[in-house]
Design an enzyme around this catalytic site. Structure first.
Site, short mmCIF file in Angstrom:
data_model
loop_
_atom_site.label_atom_id
_atom_site.label_comp_id
_atom_site.label_asym_id
_atom_site.label_seq_id
_atom_site.Cartn_x
_atom_site.Cartn_y
_atom_site.Cartn_z
N LYS A 188 2.92 4.62 -1.58
CA LYS A 188 2.78 5.41 -2.40
C LYS A 188 4.03 6.39 -2.50
O LYS A 188 4.02 7.38 -1.98
CB LYS A 188 1.62 6.08 -2.45
CG LYS A 188 0.29 5.46 -2.28
CD LYS A 188 -0.32 5.60 -0.76
CE LYS A 188 -1.76 4.89 -0.66
NZ LYS A 188 -2.09 3.80 -1.36
N HIS A 228 0.76 -1.16 0.03
CA HIS A 228 0.03 0.09 0.00
C HIS A 228 0.83 1.20 -0.17
O HIS A 228 0.24 2.36 0.01
CB HIS A 228 -0.78 -0.13 1.15
CG HIS A 228 -2.13 0.96 1.13
ND1 HIS A 228 -2.27 1.97 2.06
CD2 HIS A 228 -3.10 0.79 0.30
CE1 HIS A 228 -3.47 2.76 1.76
NE2 HIS A 228 -4.05 1.93 0.75
N ASP A 287 16.89 9.91 -7.97
CA ASP A 287 18.34 10.19 -7.94
C ASP A 287 18.78 9.69 -6.47
O ASP A 287 19.90 10.23 -5.99
CB ASP A 287 18.99 11.25 -8.60
CG ASP A 287 18.60 11.65 -9.83
OD1 ASP A 287 18.47 10.25 -10.51
OD2 ASP A 287 18.70 12.38 -10.24
#
Lengths: 229, 229
Positions: free
Chosen positions: A163, A161, A168
């Site tokens: 996100k 779940h 870099d």
């Protein structure tokens, strides 16, 4: 001797007065520096959604650092200003070496195009996602795989779940936003963009832990069936 | 006169040498201070989930600052150490004046008890949530309302998908975690706990915007039916 002592005392007094005078400025500078770091201002940004719907063609068509310059203005009828989505796209498209994505849901065509663009530019993209959501209609995961981008997913009952994205190995992008058009245009969401060594290290460790755990060599095919045998 | 000059020069040289000697320590201290702030270390913590299942009774039963001390050890068979859930509970239960909650889904009994405990202690609790999720079985929202806690919700098609809390207008708690037992025990999730003036200000502004927009005096009942008239 006496005169020299007086001179020293006078200079010391003036010096002390000047130092006290300058103290607030020094403190202000120190406080500002604490936020900025040594060289350049560290990126700290909060994006709130829903995002205004704006045209993102200029961002998605511009060559990385080509000599041809930005493309001609897009003739579409959408507003061409900045939006939370365009700022998120900008933060991702800044990648030059690596991009780690750890996303529950990924179906936004614009964000999909941005990730493919980075892959074409030679940025090393790795994607971790959730096996339930990636099978849905409109998921970008199949397109990313076809383009040759490495994708790994869970095989368990819980949801992957997270996100978050790491650009870099320097900038962490994290929040409540799933990368879907529904979420971008209709939901109340937040995204933090943080150039922060410590947070990047912790989230990168989490990414590598999950990346290793979701190694395809460990996938068990048809686990349900196997259990019945 | 000549001797005094030599003395001054010697003292200045020793002083300069000592200053150069101390420079790395001063720089180290400055760097550490940049992270910490003036008075006390600013809280910066990342919690990853799924959380180990631990007993949280000691946290949820302890009086705020009562003279009776912590309750007797819980006799249950769960481990009694720290976990991501216990640290999240601890960050919430530190509230003394106010708690803003802006949560898509809230069904965890432990987190529900913590919020009720704070309400009983006189902390001003305000809750914003999503109208779709709050109607589901197991939601804590009804219990919070019954306890007298103010709750407001959306009425539109998009989701109120935030998952953040603000403790005493000083600490921001935000991430991917919905406050459900499923998410806490089974999902890959992250929660940032940040004592950060700027982030708290931005998220508090977002809270107040939504709080005002979801003012019950603005609710339109049966909007679907009305539109058909």
């Amino acid at each position: 001797m006496e005169r020299l002592r007086w001179q020293v005392a006078a200079v010391a007094t003036v010096g002390l007065a000047l130092a006290l005078e300058a103290l607030p400025s020094v403190l202000r500078w120190l406080r500002a520096w604490r936020r900025r770091g040594w060289q350049s201002p560290l990126r700290r940004e909060v994006l709130f959604f829903p995002s205004q719907v704006t045209c993102t063609e200029a961002l998605l068509q511009a060559p990385s650092k080509g000599p041809s310059g930005p493309p001609a203005g897009c003739p579409c009828s959408l507003p061409h200003g900045e939006s939370s989505l365009s700022r998120l796209l900008g933060a991702l498209l800044a990648a030059r070496a690596s991009l780690e994505l750890c996303l529950f849901a990924f179906s936004s065509p614009q964000l999909g195009r941005a990730v493919q663009l980075l892959h074409q530019r030679g940025v090393r993209v790795r994607v971790i996602t959730d096996c339930d959501y990636m099978a849905l209609n409109g998921s970008q995961i199949g397109l990313l795989r076809k383009a040759g981008i490495q994708v790994r997913h869970d095989q368990d009952l819980g949801y992957m779940h997270h996100k978050f994205a790491i650009v870099d190995k320097k900038v962490l992008i994290t929040g409540s936003l799933n990368w879907t058009t529904q979420a971008i245009q209709n939901n109340r969401e937040n995204v933090l963009i943080m150039e922060d060594e410590e947070y990047v290290r912790l989230f990168l460790e989490e990414f590598e832990r999950i990346w290793e755990e979701f190694n395809p060599t460990k996938y068990t095919f048809f686990p349900q069936k196997k259990r019945n045998h």
